[in-house]
Design a protein around this motif. Structure first.
Motif, PDB file in Angstrom:
ATOM      1  N   THR A  28     116.103  82.872 101.628  1.00 26.29           N
ATOM      2  CA  THR A  28     116.242  82.727 100.265  1.00 26.29           C
ATOM      3  C   THR A  28     115.217  82.780  99.421  1.00 26.29           C
ATOM      4  O   THR A  28     115.753  82.854  98.018  1.00 26.29           O
ATOM      5  CB  THR A  28     117.184  81.375 100.217  1.00 26.29           C
ATOM      6  N   THR A  29     114.048  82.807  99.812  1.00 31.99           N
ATOM      7  CA  THR A  29     112.844  82.893  98.851  1.00 31.99           C
ATOM      8  C   THR A  29     111.801  83.934  99.154  1.00 31.99           C
ATOM      9  O   THR A  29     111.812  84.329 100.416  1.00 31.99           O
ATOM     10  CB  THR A  29     112.228  81.560  98.759  1.00 31.99           C
ATOM     11  N   SER A  30     110.869  84.261  98.608  1.00 30.37           N
ATOM     12  CA  SER A  30     109.916  85.098  98.693  1.00 30.37           C
ATOM     13  C   SER A  30     108.920  84.543  99.985  1.00 30.37           C
ATOM     14  O   SER A  30     108.570  85.107 100.726  1.00 30.37           O
ATOM     15  CB  SER A  30     109.108  85.403  97.397  1.00 30.37           C
ATOM     16  N   VAL A  31     108.879  83.379  99.823  1.00 30.57           N
ATOM     17  CA  VAL A  31     107.997  82.662 100.940  1.00 30.57           C
ATOM     18  C   VAL A  31     108.899  82.641 102.232  1.00 30.57           C
ATOM     19  O   VAL A  31     107.979  83.147 103.245  1.00 30.57           O
ATOM     20  CB  VAL A  31     107.567  80.966 100.512  1.00 30.57           C
ATOM     21  N   ASP A  32     110.014  82.425 102.200  1.00 27.82           N
ATOM     22  CA  ASP A  32     110.590  82.644 103.606  1.00 27.82           C
ATOM     23  C   ASP A  32     110.423  83.969 104.230  1.00 27.82           C
ATOM     24  O   ASP A  32     110.431  84.210 105.413  1.00 27.82           O
ATOM     25  CB  ASP A  32     112.076  82.230 103.281  1.00 27.82           C
ATOM     26  N   ARG A 133     116.554  94.956 104.436  1.00 24.87           N
ATOM     27  CA  ARG A 133     117.099  95.632 103.054  1.00 24.87           C
ATOM     28  C   ARG A 133     117.987  94.585 102.394  1.00 24.87           C
ATOM     29  O   ARG A 133     117.906  94.432 101.139  1.00 24.87           O
ATOM     30  CB  ARG A 133     118.131  96.692 103.542  1.00 24.87           C
ATOM     31  N   ASN A 134     118.786  93.868 102.943  1.00 22.37           N
ATOM     32  CA  ASN A 134     119.562  92.793 102.318  1.00 22.37           C
ATOM     33  C   ASN A 134     118.647  91.766 101.858  1.00 22.37           C
ATOM     34  O   ASN A 134     119.076  91.170 100.626  1.00 22.37           O
ATOM     35  CB  ASN A 134     120.634  92.458 103.380  1.00 22.37           C
ATOM     36  N   ALA A 135     117.649  91.095 102.534  1.00 20.58           N
ATOM     37  CA  ALA A 135     116.822  90.242 102.421  1.00 20.58           C
ATOM     38  C   ALA A 135     116.134  90.405 100.883  1.00 20.58           C
ATOM     39  O   ALA A 135     116.229  89.556 100.074  1.00 20.58           O
ATOM     40  CB  ALA A 135     116.017  89.957 103.171  1.00 20.58           C
ATOM     41  N   PHE A 136     115.384  91.632 100.993  1.00 23.58           N
ATOM     42  CA  PHE A 136     114.855  91.888  99.673  1.00 23.58           C
ATOM     43  C   PHE A 136     115.936  92.027  98.518  1.00 23.58           C
ATOM     44  O   PHE A 136     115.590  91.838  97.449  1.00 23.58           O
ATOM     45  CB  PHE A 136     113.946  93.292  99.705  1.00 23.58           C
ATOM     46  N   LYS A 137     116.969  92.764  98.816  1.00 27.18           N
ATOM     47  CA  LYS A 137     117.807  92.805  97.508  1.00 27.18           C
ATOM     48  C   LYS A 137     118.523  91.353  97.052  1.00 27.18           C
ATOM     49  O   LYS A 137     118.496  91.240  95.815  1.00 27.18           O
ATOM     50  CB  LYS A 137     119.231  93.790  98.034  1.00 27.18           C
ATOM     51  N   LEU A 149     106.736  94.171  98.795  1.00 28.15           N
ATOM     52  CA  LEU A 149     106.144  93.603 100.365  1.00 28.15           C
ATOM     53  C   LEU A 149     104.738  92.957 100.113  1.00 28.15           C
ATOM     54  O   LEU A 149     104.625  92.002 100.823  1.00 28.15           O
ATOM     55  CB  LEU A 149     105.917  94.992 100.989  1.00 28.15           C
ATOM     56  N   ALA A 150     103.942  93.410  99.214  1.00 25.98           N
ATOM     57  CA  ALA A 150     102.653  92.723  99.099  1.00 25.98           C
ATOM     58  C   ALA A 150     102.923  91.100  98.451  1.00 25.98           C
ATOM     59  O   ALA A 150     102.224  90.441  98.909  1.00 25.98           O
ATOM     60  CB  ALA A 150     101.774  93.408  98.076  1.00 25.98           C
ATOM     61  N   LEU A 151     103.906  90.906  97.667  1.00 25.89           N
ATOM     62  CA  LEU A 151     104.203  89.759  97.038  1.00 25.89           C
ATOM     63  C   LEU A 151     104.644  88.697  98.009  1.00 25.89           C
ATOM     64  O   LEU A 151     104.247  87.471  98.063  1.00 25.89           O
ATOM     65  CB  LEU A 151     105.498  89.890  95.979  1.00 25.89           C
ATOM     66  N   VAL A 152     105.772  89.122  98.831  1.00 27.78           N
ATOM     67  CA  VAL A 152     106.204  88.087  99.921  1.00 27.78           C
ATOM     68  C   VAL A 152     105.076  87.698 100.860  1.00 27.78           C
ATOM     69  O   VAL A 152     105.014  86.476 101.385  1.00 27.78           O
ATOM     70  CB  VAL A 152     107.293  88.589 100.771  1.00 27.78           C
TER      71      VAL A 152
END
Length: 317
Positions: A28-32, A133-137, A149-152
């Motif tokens: 649910t977050t970028s960190v996850d 795909r779903n997670a990034f969206k 991708l770099a950010l997560v």
């Protein structure tokens, strides 16, 4: 039939759990999401290694090999540094070629010896993968791309900070029993006779500078360090001064992994000429032997051990 259907459902669920490392595999977050991708071989050319292959959590996200193996068992050229305690750093890699964690996160993926996958190809893989795909969206309201991708990956790495150490318990909480008397003496040496504080200071015991400690002789030791990036003769043999937190469990040491133990590192700094007698360049701070006694070397090592996060050890140094 009902039992068979339930069994298949359980197996599929278990497979998802194993693949992503925890039961709730819905980030649910970028960190996850970064945590999942850090351990997923989808980001390597042969889909067999991940970031975690070389940055092992049980060793403070470092490696136990002097030089890590990348795709197709190709041997790297430098020792894998820890991915912990990076949030306050201003440059990355031994030669400082990356200025941000986002830059750093993508470089190993494209490196032909490490993960050997163009970022464009990595992005296409993620876009073709329903889960990602779903997670990034869900998190970014857009499909996977180079930037997110770099950010997560960078966001996950920023969470790998450590401050729960015996040393912090002693100095910050005034718990006199948190470390041994030997470690306390080692801290005095660190700031005094050994003069380590000249290069290793601040919350992570590191520095933004690059120093030549004498591990470049142009013969056996041929890695010219920072000069590879800057092309400046004055940077020959200079390498990044990294953090010392968790240093006791990130052996082997130095950019080439030439020292197997902390004691070997201490012995080198005590009298570099005994190890590398004719370096092309060496910092003036190491011009003279420290002349540490055996007891002082033990004390200094015990202080360094006290910088180990308690998640890795409950033993008093």
């Amino acid at each position: 039939m009902k039992k068979l259907g339930c069994l298949l459902l359980i197996c599929a669920f278990a497979s998802l759990t194993v693949q992503f490392g925890f039961i709730d595999a819905r980030p649910t977050t970028s960190v996850d999401l970064g945590k999942i991708l850090f351990s997923d071989p989808i980001l390597s050319g042969n889909k067999k290694i991940s970031c975690a292959s070389c940055h092992k959590e049980e060793f403070a996200f470092a490696d136990t090999a002097a030089l890590s193996l990348g795709v197709n068992n190709l041997k790297g050229t430098r020792n894998t540094p820890s991915s912990m305690n990076l949030a306050l750093q201003v440059s990355f890699f031994w030669d400082g070629r990356a200025k941000t964690l986002e830059e750093q996160a993508l470089m190993p993926i494209e490196n032909p010896i490490e993960m050997n996958l163009p970022i464009s190809a990595a992005v296409k893989r993620l876009q073709a993968n329903k889960f990602y795909r779903n997670a990034f969206k869900k998190i970014f309201n857009e499909e996977p791309n180079r930037k997110n991708l770099a950010l997560v990956l960078a966001d996950f790495e920023r969470t790998l900070e450590t401050t729960d150490t015996p040393f912090d318990d002693w100095r910050m909480n005034d718990n006199q029993d948190a470390v041994s008397e030997s470690a306390k003496q080692g801290f005095l040496l660190f700031n005094g006779k050994a003069n380590c504080i000249q290069c290793h200071f601040g919350p992570d015991f590191n520095n933004v500078e690059f120093r030549a400690i004498g591990l470049y002789d142009g013969k056996k030791l041929i890695d010219s360090g920072r000069a590879v990036v800057t092309k400046k003769p004055t940077d020959l043999g200079k390498f990044k001064i990294g953090p010392l937190r968790n240093i006791a469990i990130t052996a082997p040491y130095m950019h080439n992994g030439m020292f197997k133990t902390l004691r070997e590192v201490i012995d080198y700094y005590d009298d570099p000429d005994k190890i590398v007698p004719n370096p092309i360049t060496r910092d003036s701070l190491l011009a003279k032997p420290l002349k540490l006694t055996e007891t002082e070397k033990i004390d200094l090592e015990n202080f360094l051990i006290s910088l180990t996060d308690k998640r890795y050890t409950l033993k008093k140094p």
